[in-house]
Design an enzyme around this catalytic site. Structure first.
Site, PDB file in Angstrom:
ATOM      1  N   CYS A 244      -3.330 114.335 100.415  1.00 43.16           N
ATOM      2  CA  CYS A 244      -3.445 114.517  99.108  1.00 43.16           C
ATOM      3  C   CYS A 244      -3.266 115.688  98.011  1.00 43.16           C
ATOM      4  CB  CYS A 244      -4.964 114.203  98.560  1.00 43.16           C
ATOM      5  SG  CYS A 244      -5.653 112.839 100.016  1.00 43.16           S
ATOM      6  N   CYS A 408       8.994 127.029  93.346  1.00 42.93           N
ATOM      7  CA  CYS A 408       8.383 125.832  93.391  1.00 42.93           C
ATOM      8  C   CYS A 408       6.726 126.357  93.487  1.00 42.93           C
ATOM      9  CB  CYS A 408       8.431 125.591  94.806  1.00 42.93           C
ATOM     10  SG  CYS A 408       7.738 126.472  95.912  1.00 42.93           S
TER      11      CYS A 408
END
Ligand SMILES: [Zn+2]
Lengths: 452, 110
Positions: A244, A408
């Protein structure tokens, strides 16, 4: 004129007083709730297996009858089902997004004993979906917090806290001491562990999962139906598993699946619908048919776990079997030696000294839209190998052999990106990535930079 | 029956499977009714369909869809007209015109 304006000022003040009074009242209520929590907290005790068996009762007390009245007058439920529920014990593994609604509804419905397994602690990034916890409980054990919420909801429910990581060394005696097991976990390794322990212990397993806008629900090892291994004999390749925290999840989606899990556990405990064939229910929030129930195979005679001649007769090492850890935390990757990478401090220096460079951000656009460092170029990792992406990088470099720095979210995706650009030979300058990504940038350099 | 005949098949994707197929949840497609194996030809099976999809519909990373044995990779459940494909013969099931085949990736999040 003057009268009129002073009249307005007075009205304004009265409005403010009313607001402050309302706020005062709300704060008083909060204090009262926290005091009640504190007194209940002492009553929630952790328990190590084996537990003493749940004491069965032959009738409900008057206060139970008053509490469960709306269920008692249901012709398809009634006093007998309520008694069955009162005399049964359910273990919910995971007090996260699925567990949040599941635990609350099971506790509220009148399950006799409710065991809760979780070793994580409450974090604000959980609260959009894990509504059983709250702001004041940050850092508290999730198992304790969930049990506390149940006690505040229904003191008749006997809650048992298992504040531990379930593994093959401790799972069996815990599972053996409950009637029904609910899989509300978030990782593959624990799903196989629970399946095997439930087959060995002869317990029905109500399994739920959720990601993004989708959810799935199945009951394993129940009345001739399949076990998890009958359907999925081998674990999925690790790179196909999304958690998730990386894939995202709409908070209400696991809430819906958790409610369905509570419902199925109640149906098993009260022997409702015992004639139904094994099924899997799929939930898809953005489909025209949100729910779909499909018919599943029966138990497979050749299954190595629940078949006629099982070869697995005790719990194994599930982390090894699945090649992934028993949490949903994203591990740090080390594809590139640390000395060939750039630290957050190193990149800060480059910014301060105005060293010419290109900053490439390889997160998905949806994440780039949340926040980004100034003048960074966004090309998601999955698109980086496309000819037009390489062209875009070259254009920004404008034939200058400046260094390219890649960033990132966590410093994982930036590493394969370095390799891709090196293979393309787009610059003679450095191609490095920033260790720890933007998450660490917030922690170490700029606390005002958003972290998600 | 001619060899050029094709079957209308509805493909559906769920549980994230759609991300591999251009983010489409449903694809209506025509699949050849027969596949060749050496000199022989046989009616199209799900095994043929999986290989055909990997070469005709998949944009990238076939290993996320197809396994080394030519079946779907582990963790994908296939439905034939709303039922677990195991009930229909799995890989050897012969496709019929108008069939609905669903590919579901199992979810693990919570
Ligand atoms: Zn099995």
């Amino acid at each position: 004129m003057k009268d009129n304006s002073s009249h307005h000022a007075a009205e304004e003040l009265l409005r403010k007083v009313a607001l402050l009074e309302a706020e005062n009242e709300a704060l008083q209520r909060q204090v009262q709730a926290l005091r009640q929590e504190q007194s209940q907290q002492a009553a929630v005790k952790s328990s190590a297996a084996p537990l003493h068996p749940l004491e069965k009762v032959a009738r409900l007390t008057n206060s139970e009858i008053a509490r469960y009245g709306r269920q008692l007058i249901l012709p398809d439920f009634g006093i007998h089902a309520q008694l069955d529920l009162r005399n049964s014990s359910v273990l919910v593994v995971g007090a996260g997004g699925l567990g949040a609604s599941c635990i609350l509804y099971l506790g509220g419905a009148g399950v006799g004993r409710l065991g809760i397994v979780d070793h994580d602690t409450v974090d604000t990034s959980n609260l959009h979906r894990q509504v059983i916890h709250n702001e004041a409980r940050q850092g508290m054990s999730k198992a304790h917090s969930a049990a506390l919420s149940v006690r505040l909801l229904n003191p008749h429910c006997n809650t048992v806290v298992h504040d531990l990581v379930l593994d093959s060394s401790n799972a069996q005696p815990i599972i053996d001491s409950y009637d029904i097991v609910v899989d509300a976990t978030d990782n593959v390794a624990t799903r196989y562990l629970l399946n095997d322990a439930c087959v060995l212990g002869g317990k029905p397993l109500v399994s739920g999962s959720a990601l993004r806008l989708d959810g799935q629900l199945t009951i394993y090892n129940y009345r001739g139906g399949p076990c998890y291994r009958c359907l999925f004999p081998t674990p999925p390749p690790a790179e196909t598993v999304t958690n998730c925290s990386d894939g995202g999840v709409l908070g209400v989606v696991p809430g819906i699946v958790g409610c369905l899990q509570a419902l199925e556990a109640i149906k098993i405990a009260t022997k409702m619908n015992t004639q139904d064939p094994p099924t899997m229910t799929l939930f898809s929030a953005n489909s025209t048919t949100m729910f779909r129930t499909i018919k599943l195979r029966k138990r497979k005679a050749e299954c190595i776990m629940c078949g006629d001649a099982p070869t697995i007769t005790r719990l194994i090492d599930y982390v090894k079997f699945c090649g992934s850890s028993a949490t949903d935390k994203t591990p740090d990757l080390f594809l590139i030696p640390l000395q060939e990478r750039l630290t957050c401090e190193g990149y800060k220096k480059i910014l301060e000294t105005h060293t010419p460079h290109l900053l490439l951000d390889v997160r998905e656009k949806v994440q780039f839209d949340i926040c980004s460092l100034p003048s960074s170029l966004n090309i998601p990792l999955k698109d980086l190998e496309l000819p037009e992406s390489i062209e875009q990088v070259k254009k920004r470099l404008n034939a200058k052999d400046e260094p390219v720095y890649i960033v990132c979210r966590r410093g994982n995706d930036s590493q394969p990106a370095v390799r891709i650009l090196q293979e393309q030979g787009i610059t003679t300058g450095d191609i490095k990535d920033i260790v720890g990504g933007l998450n660490l940038w917030t922690d170490k350099i700029d606390p005002s930079f958003p972290k998600y | 029956m001619t060899m050029s005949e094709s079957l209308a098949i509805e493909l559906q994707f769920s549980g994230g499977m759609e991300l591999l197929f251009d983010n489409k949840k449903t694809i209506h497609t025509k699949v050849p009714a027969h596949f060749r194996q050496g000199a022989d030809s046989h009616a199209v099976t799900i095994r043929d369909l999986i290989g055909w999809m990997a070469s005709h519909l998949l944009k990238e990373r076939p290993e996320l869809f197809i396994g080394p044995d030519g079946s779907v990779r582990s963790g994908i459940l296939v439905l034939v007209n709303g039922a677990d494909w195991e009930l229909e013969g799995e890989l050897e099931y012969e496709l019929q015109d108008g069939d609905e085949i669903v590919f579901i990736s199992t979810l693990h999040g919570g």
